[in-house]
Design a protein around this motif. Structure first.
Motif, PDB file in Angstrom:
ATOM      1  N   LYS A 207       0.798  -1.354   0.022  1.00 46.71           N
ATOM      2  CA  LYS A 207      -0.101   0.169  -0.002  1.00 46.71           C
ATOM      3  C   LYS A 207       0.795   1.163   0.055  1.00 46.71           C
ATOM      4  O   LYS A 207       1.953   1.190   0.211  1.00 46.71           O
ATOM      5  N   GLY A 208       0.149   2.379  -0.119  1.00 48.28           N
ATOM      6  CA  GLY A 208       0.724   3.862  -0.128  1.00 48.28           C
ATOM      7  C   GLY A 208       2.080   3.868  -1.026  1.00 48.28           C
ATOM      8  O   GLY A 208       2.184   3.395  -2.129  1.00 48.28           O
TER       9      GLY A 208
ATOM     10  N   ARG B 206       6.225  10.246   2.510  1.00 45.58           N
ATOM     11  CA  ARG B 206       5.512   9.971   3.733  1.00 45.58           C
ATOM     12  C   ARG B 206       5.324  11.171   4.665  1.00 45.58           C
ATOM     13  O   ARG B 206       4.300  11.311   5.199  1.00 45.58           O
TER      14      ARG B 206
ATOM     15  N   ILE C 182       3.097  13.720   3.038  1.00 48.21           N
ATOM     16  CA  ILE C 182       1.501  13.213   3.056  1.00 48.21           C
ATOM     17  C   ILE C 182       0.947  13.469   4.511  1.00 48.21           C
ATOM     18  O   ILE C 182      -0.064  14.202   4.424  1.00 48.21           O
TER      19      ILE C 182
ATOM     20  N   ILE D 290      -2.157   8.352  -4.988  1.00 50.07           N
ATOM     21  CA  ILE D 290      -1.828   8.355  -3.523  1.00 50.07           C
ATOM     22  C   ILE D 290      -3.415   8.434  -2.896  1.00 50.07           C
ATOM     23  O   ILE D 290      -4.063   9.432  -3.189  1.00 50.07           O
TER      24      ILE D 290
ATOM     25  N   ASP E 256      -5.107   4.948   2.529  1.00 55.09           N
ATOM     26  CA  ASP E 256      -3.859   4.268   2.959  1.00 55.09           C
ATOM     27  C   ASP E 256      -3.087   4.717   4.088  1.00 55.09           C
ATOM     28  O   ASP E 256      -2.310   3.983   4.646  1.00 55.09           O
ATOM     29  N   PHE E 257      -3.290   6.090   4.675  1.00 55.95           N
ATOM     30  CA  PHE E 257      -2.407   6.682   5.379  1.00 55.95           C
ATOM     31  C   PHE E 257      -3.304   7.134   6.590  1.00 55.95           C
ATOM     32  O   PHE E 257      -3.905   7.962   6.694  1.00 55.95           O
TER      33      PHE E 257
ATOM     34  N   TYR F  46      -2.634  10.621   7.499  1.00 52.97           N
ATOM     35  CA  TYR F  46      -2.935  11.677   6.708  1.00 52.97           C
ATOM     36  C   TYR F  46      -3.148  13.016   7.258  1.00 52.97           C
ATOM     37  O   TYR F  46      -4.208  13.076   8.016  1.00 52.97           O
TER      38      TYR F  46
ATOM     39  N   GLN G 211       3.203   6.726  11.392  1.00 51.14           N
ATOM     40  CA  GLN G 211       3.854   7.863  10.541  1.00 51.14           C
ATOM     41  C   GLN G 211       3.917   9.277  11.249  1.00 51.14           C
ATOM     42  O   GLN G 211       5.049   9.484  11.094  1.00 51.14           O
TER      43      GLN G 211
ATOM     44  N   SER H 110       4.269  -3.464   4.388  1.00 52.40           N
ATOM     45  CA  SER H 110       4.176  -2.087   4.137  1.00 52.40           C
ATOM     46  C   SER H 110       4.093  -1.540   5.591  1.00 52.40           C
ATOM     47  O   SER H 110       3.687  -1.688   6.426  1.00 52.40           O
TER      48      SER H 110
ATOM     49  N   GLU I 211       2.575   1.273   5.801  1.00 50.89           N
ATOM     50  CA  GLU I 211       1.210   1.635   5.982  1.00 50.89           C
ATOM     51  C   GLU I 211       0.256   0.448   6.788  1.00 50.89           C
ATOM     52  O   GLU I 211      -0.447   0.669   7.675  1.00 50.89           O
TER      53      GLU I 211
END
Length: 459
Positions: A4-5, A200, A203, A228, A232-233, A236, A375, A448, A450
């Protein structure tokens, strides 16, 4: 496993390798040359400057205190202002203060300790930044290899410190060794023009277009084709406060405890190593520097071998295997320090083996610490773990200074009564790390970032 991501696009490119090499040079090679050179300089200046073990301990403590501050501060700053600019700032700090250290008046160990604090700050800050930075660019199936590869630079830096101390110090003196620590200033223009901000991180700040441009540059593709999906984040456009670290007990316990125990041992084994060889073997400072070259090589092999295995055997297995190996041989080195095999010191042989396992633990810690945190708080998470762990450097330094006698002047000694308890202390610390890898540490092999993040957020 589905990627992902950013991991959908991550692949090997020449630009990724340039970024990786620069990160290795400034984040673990040159900075730890600057950091560990004091262990050798201690042996050179102790007699003419009439330093006690207590004075030498303060020189070492000053660096360690700076490391604590640097880890916490840089971790928080890079989550707020980005990885790249804070990394460059920290590199400038440790390089400039290394040069300044070479200008101190003879005998002024207090001023040297003051400068060592800022060297520690820059070293700790750059070390805290560089692993999350590389992890956020590395392909998922090679993240263990690439992040662990950066930490391989640390024993190479120590090896360089050993070589220059053994062969160049008679020519350029200890001041010349300190001036060499300013070399990373030359690399700052390269960092400015040939590294990129983490996509990242961009984002997390809602800068989607900028993130696409970076992905396009690093992985050599059309940024307009980069898709993007913010779903997935989990991080965010999300702002966090430092106290939110405590919402994630598993990465917190793993990063903080293993970092503390490993740094208690690794730092003090390395920084006191030349002096311990002088004490136990009754040799000169230059002979100790020469012998420590092979200790550094042993650690380098440990890091390389287990770095190559991380994406195959997993983080947890590598962690508890190397921790237990370190426990066994550290304790044996202390208990058997006065024995010989023919004319060869058993202490030296066991020190070589224990350093192999001890240093092999570093790729595991840096990979786990870089990928376990969400993240938006990854920098603060790993930075705080490394900074908290640096308290172990301080604890270990104090314990060793007390055990080997604060009132002693560093000079050749055939025996040292404190060697056994020192190495038992080392063994206990690494046994704690073994237990954490066995029961607590998360496994990020092949996932990943993510996916790992959503696992942690969902806990």
């Amino acid at each position: 496993m589905e990627l992902k991501g950013i991991d959908k696009y991550a692949r090997y490119t020449s630009r990724l390798w340039v970024l990786l090499v620069l990160a290795l040079l400034v984040g673990s090679f040159f900075n730890f040359f600057d950091f560990f050179i004091i262990g050798f300089i201690n042996t050179f200046i102790s007699k003419p400057w009439h330093l006690t073990v207590g004075d030498s301990a303060w020189l070492i403590l000053a660096s360690a205190i700076g490391l604590v501050v640097g880890g916490f501060v840089a971790g928080r700053l890079m989550d707020s202002y980005g990885r790249k600019k804070i990394l460059i700032t920290m590199v400038a700090v440790y390089a400039v203060f290394s040069i300044l250290s070479g200008t101190i008046p003879t005998g002024d160990w207090q001023l040297l300790a003051f400068y060592r604090f800022f060297i520690g700050l820059g070293v700790g800050g750059s070390f805290a930044i560089v692993f999350p930075y590389v992890a956020e660019f590395a392909p998922a199936d090679k993240r263990g290899l690439l992040v662990g590869l950066v930490v391989v630079g640390t024993p190479v830096g120590t090896l360089l410190a050993s070589l220059t101390s053994a062969y160049l110090e008679p020519i350029i003196g200890f001041r010349g060794l300190l001036y060499l620590g300013g070399i990373p200033l030359i690399l700052i223009p390269l960092l400015i023009f040939f590294t990129y901000e983490s996509p990242r991180w961009l984002i997390t700040k809602g800068r989607i277009d900028d993130a696409k441009k970076v992905v396009g540059k690093v992985y050599k593709m059309d940024p307009n084709k980069v898709e993007i999906d913010v779903k997935d984040f989990a991080s965010y456009n999300k702002k966090t406060k430092w106290r939110e670290l405590f919402k994630y007990p598993r990465p917190l316990a793993t990063t903080w405890i293993i970092s503390f125990t490993l740094q208690s041992v690794s730092y003090n084994f390395t920084i006191w190593g030349p002096a311990l060889l002088v004490f136990v073997l009754g040799i000169s400072a230059h002979q100790a520097s020469y012998l420590f070259i092979f200790v550094s090589i042993s650690g380098l092999f440990g890091r390389i071998i287990f770095d190559m295995l991380l994406d195959k055997i997993g983080r947890r297995f590598a962690g508890f295997f190397t921790s237990m190996g370190a426990v066994i041989f550290l304790v044996l080195a202390g208990v058997l320090h006065s024995y010989l095999i023919g004319s060869v010191s058993l202490f030296y042989i066991l020190a070589l083996i224990s350093y192999f396992f001890l240093d092999a633990n570093w790729p595991v810690l840096t990979v786990v610490g870089s990928e376990a945190w969400p993240q938006e708080i990854r920098g603060s998470g790993w930075g705080s773990g490394y900074g908290f762990g640096a308290l172990g450097k301080i604890l270990g330094t104090i314990i060793i200074a007390l055990l080997i006698g604060v009132g002693l002047t560093i000079s050749p000694k055939p025996k040292l009564a404190g060697v056994i308890p020192v190495f038992i202390f080392f063994g206990v610390m690494m046994f704690i790390a073994f237990l954490v890898f066995l029961f607590i540490a998360p496994e990020g092999k092949g996932k990943s970032l993510e996916v790992i993040e959503k696992e942690q957020v969902g806990e």
